[in-house]
Design a protein around this motif. Sequence first.
Motif, PDB file in Angstrom:
ATOM      1  N   LYS A   1      37.273  28.477 -38.799  1.00  0.00           N
ATOM      2  CA  LYS A   1      36.156  28.929 -38.263  1.00  0.00           C
ATOM      3  C   LYS A   1      35.122  28.584 -36.874  1.00  0.00           C
ATOM      4  O   LYS A   1      34.985  28.961 -36.418  1.00  0.00           O
ATOM      5  N   THR A   2      35.715  27.120 -36.664  1.00  0.00           N
ATOM      6  CA  THR A   2      35.337  26.364 -35.226  1.00  0.00           C
ATOM      7  C   THR A   2      36.320  27.347 -34.191  1.00  0.00           C
ATOM      8  O   THR A   2      35.242  27.222 -33.120  1.00  0.00           O
ATOM      9  N   ALA A   3      37.451  27.086 -34.253  1.00  0.00           N
ATOM     10  CA  ALA A   3      38.221  27.435 -33.738  1.00  0.00           C
ATOM     11  C   ALA A   3      38.145  29.306 -33.551  1.00  0.00           C
ATOM     12  O   ALA A   3      37.416  29.381 -31.772  1.00  0.00           O
ATOM     13  N   LEU A   4      37.609  29.665 -33.846  1.00  0.00           N
ATOM     14  CA  LEU A   4      37.739  31.343 -34.284  1.00  0.00           C
ATOM     15  C   LEU A   4      35.606  31.553 -33.282  1.00  0.00           C
ATOM     16  O   LEU A   4      35.898  32.511 -32.050  1.00  0.00           O
ATOM     17  N   ASP A   5      34.994  30.763 -33.885  1.00  0.00           N
ATOM     18  CA  ASP A   5      33.348  31.082 -32.337  1.00  0.00           C
ATOM     19  C   ASP A   5      33.978  30.211 -31.181  1.00  0.00           C
ATOM     20  O   ASP A   5      33.065  31.016 -30.723  1.00  0.00           O
ATOM     21  N   GLU A   6      34.736  28.972 -31.364  1.00  0.00           N
ATOM     22  CA  GLU A   6      35.072  28.950 -29.699  1.00  0.00           C
ATOM     23  C   GLU A   6      35.421  30.206 -28.701  1.00  0.00           C
ATOM     24  O   GLU A   6      35.258  29.711 -27.901  1.00  0.00           O
ATOM     25  N   GLN A   7      36.389  30.774 -29.880  1.00  0.00           N
ATOM     26  CA  GLN A   7      36.406  31.692 -28.825  1.00  0.00           C
ATOM     27  C   GLN A   7      35.969  33.563 -28.841  1.00  0.00           C
ATOM     28  O   GLN A   7      36.407  34.560 -28.378  1.00  0.00           O
ATOM     29  N   GLY A   8      34.611  33.404 -29.561  1.00  0.00           N
ATOM     30  CA  GLY A   8      33.901  34.259 -29.419  1.00  0.00           C
ATOM     31  C   GLY A   8      34.106  35.408 -30.468  1.00  0.00           C
ATOM     32  O   GLY A   8      33.976  36.274 -30.475  1.00  0.00           O
ATOM     33  N   ILE A   9      35.210  35.022 -31.590  1.00  0.00           N
ATOM     34  CA  ILE A   9      35.487  36.044 -32.067  1.00  0.00           C
ATOM     35  C   ILE A   9      34.874  36.315 -33.683  1.00  0.00           C
ATOM     36  O   ILE A   9      34.209  35.037 -34.249  1.00  0.00           O
ATOM     37  N   GLU A  10      33.748  37.237 -34.060  1.00  0.00           N
ATOM     38  CA  GLU A  10      32.676  37.247 -34.879  1.00  0.00           C
ATOM     39  C   GLU A  10      32.859  37.792 -36.352  1.00  0.00           C
ATOM     40  O   GLU A  10      34.206  38.607 -36.269  1.00  0.00           O
ATOM     41  N   THR A  11      32.820  37.050 -37.354  1.00  0.00           N
ATOM     42  CA  THR A  11      32.851  37.965 -38.343  1.00  0.00           C
ATOM     43  C   THR A  11      32.140  39.498 -38.832  1.00  0.00           C
ATOM     44  O   THR A  11      31.362  39.855 -37.883  1.00  0.00           O
ATOM     45  N   PRO A  12      32.609  40.703 -38.136  1.00  0.00           N
ATOM     46  CA  PRO A  12      32.488  42.095 -38.732  1.00  0.00           C
ATOM     47  C   PRO A  12      31.247  42.263 -39.849  1.00  0.00           C
ATOM     48  O   PRO A  12      30.535  41.169 -40.803  1.00  0.00           O
ATOM     49  N   ILE A  13      30.340  43.554 -39.086  1.00  0.00           N
ATOM     50  CA  ILE A  13      29.436  43.944 -39.286  1.00  0.00           C
ATOM     51  C   ILE A  13      29.433  45.152 -39.843  1.00  0.00           C
ATOM     52  O   ILE A  13      30.043  45.825 -39.218  1.00  0.00           O
ATOM     53  N   PRO A  14      28.984  45.588 -41.171  1.00  0.00           N
ATOM     54  CA  PRO A  14      29.227  46.847 -41.611  1.00  0.00           C
ATOM     55  C   PRO A  14      28.308  47.852 -40.940  1.00  0.00           C
ATOM     56  O   PRO A  14      27.293  47.768 -41.047  1.00  0.00           O
ATOM     57  N   ARG A  15      29.394  49.031 -41.048  1.00  0.00           N
ATOM     58  CA  ARG A  15      29.242  50.042 -39.867  1.00  0.00           C
ATOM     59  C   ARG A  15      29.233  51.275 -40.813  1.00  0.00           C
ATOM     60  O   ARG A  15      30.258  51.093 -41.783  1.00  0.00           O
ATOM     61  N   ARG A  16      28.196  52.483 -40.732  1.00  0.00           N
ATOM     62  CA  ARG A  16      27.785  53.820 -41.161  1.00  0.00           C
ATOM     63  C   ARG A  16      28.224  54.877 -40.268  1.00  0.00           C
ATOM     64  O   ARG A  16      27.200  54.300 -39.140  1.00  0.00           O
ATOM     65  N   ILE A  17      28.826  55.619 -40.235  1.00  0.00           N
ATOM     66  CA  ILE A  17      28.743  56.206 -39.891  1.00  0.00           C
ATOM     67  C   ILE A  17      28.376  57.890 -40.132  1.00  0.00           C
ATOM     68  O   ILE A  17      28.607  58.673 -41.832  1.00  0.00           O
ATOM     69  N   VAL A  18      27.388  58.762 -39.783  1.00  0.00           N
ATOM     70  CA  VAL A  18      26.339  59.512 -40.356  1.00  0.00           C
ATOM     71  C   VAL A  18      26.319  60.463 -39.157  1.00  0.00           C
ATOM     72  O   VAL A  18      25.835  60.909 -38.007  1.00  0.00           O
ATOM     73  N   TYR A  19      26.385  61.614 -40.127  1.00  0.00           N
ATOM     74  CA  TYR A  19      27.291  63.417 -39.195  1.00  0.00           C
ATOM     75  C   TYR A  19      25.728  64.061 -38.965  1.00  0.00           C
ATOM     76  O   TYR A  19      25.424  64.423 -39.985  1.00  0.00           O
ATOM     77  N   GLN A  20      25.354  64.411 -38.161  1.00  0.00           N
ATOM     78  CA  GLN A  20      24.197  65.287 -37.798  1.00  0.00           C
ATOM     79  C   GLN A  20      24.426  66.540 -36.905  1.00  0.00           C
ATOM     80  O   GLN A  20      24.530  66.099 -35.903  1.00  0.00           O
ATOM     81  N   GLY A  21      25.165  67.150 -37.456  1.00  0.00           N
ATOM     82  CA  GLY A  21      24.672  69.105 -36.897  1.00  0.00           C
ATOM     83  C   GLY A  21      26.067  68.691 -35.664  1.00  0.00           C
ATOM     84  O   GLY A  21      26.108  69.670 -35.004  1.00  0.00           O
TER      85      GLY A  21
END
Length: 278
Positions: A251-271
């Motif tokens: 976790k410390t090594a990844l933080d030092e490289q600026g790699i973060e944990t993923p944020i859940p995303r949703r794709i919403v279709y509109q027309g």
Amino acid sequence: MDYEIWLDFKNTMLSFFKDIGPLVIYALLTFIIGVFIIKIIRRLLKRILVKSQIELSLRTFIESLSAFILWGLLFVIVGSILGIKATSFLAIFGAAGIAIGLALQGSLSNFAGGVLILVFKPFKVGDLIKVKSNLGYVIKIDILYTRIRTFDGRIITMPNGNLANSDVDNRSMNNLRRVDLDLKFAFEIKTEAIRPIILEAMKKHPLIEKQPEPDVWLEELGESEIRVTARSWVKSEYYWPTYWEQLEAVKTALDEQGIETPIPRRIVYQGGNYTSKT
């Protein structure tokens, strides 16, 4: 009239104590001496077992069984002094055995389970085992029950019959265990970019084995992230400290490289158009 009844009762009691009293006193003295001798024998047996370096689980079982036999023998001797014949003891024990056997079927199953555990040795005192949802170190194996101590200090007593018929996960039987770190990253992260970072952080730990070498692989494609598993090997007794320290180091090594944990995303279709939302 009352005086004659009292005198007759007095003579009867004196005669009874004259005939039975010495036997009762003798039996009582024998019992007291027997208790003392049993303590001495158990101490000597314990010393012999310790010097012989017999496995601790087998040692506790022998000590428990010997105590049961010695106390049974003492009661037989005391009963014989009081005039109870050996055949009567056999009849009593036979009838009691049938009654106890029917009433204590579970205990007999536990006894048989204890014998099976000591013979086939799926685990021993000091092993880290998991039975169903119970995880802990084996601290004692008795005739009927096995006790384990969990990581939060609880003592769990489990019947040997259940243990002998359950799947026992013995995590101390092998010398080495694999430490698995389950990590999640965003889809944009390239596996070849994070692999050297994780490997370098893992290889710095002083307790991990050189062979097999640590490795990092893409494990699964999730709904909103990729799942990566980082693996290394360590001696079984160092598993948990290594797991926690490895997780923190990665976790410390990844933080030092600026790699973060993923944020859940949703794709919403509109027309016909779509927007991405976190």
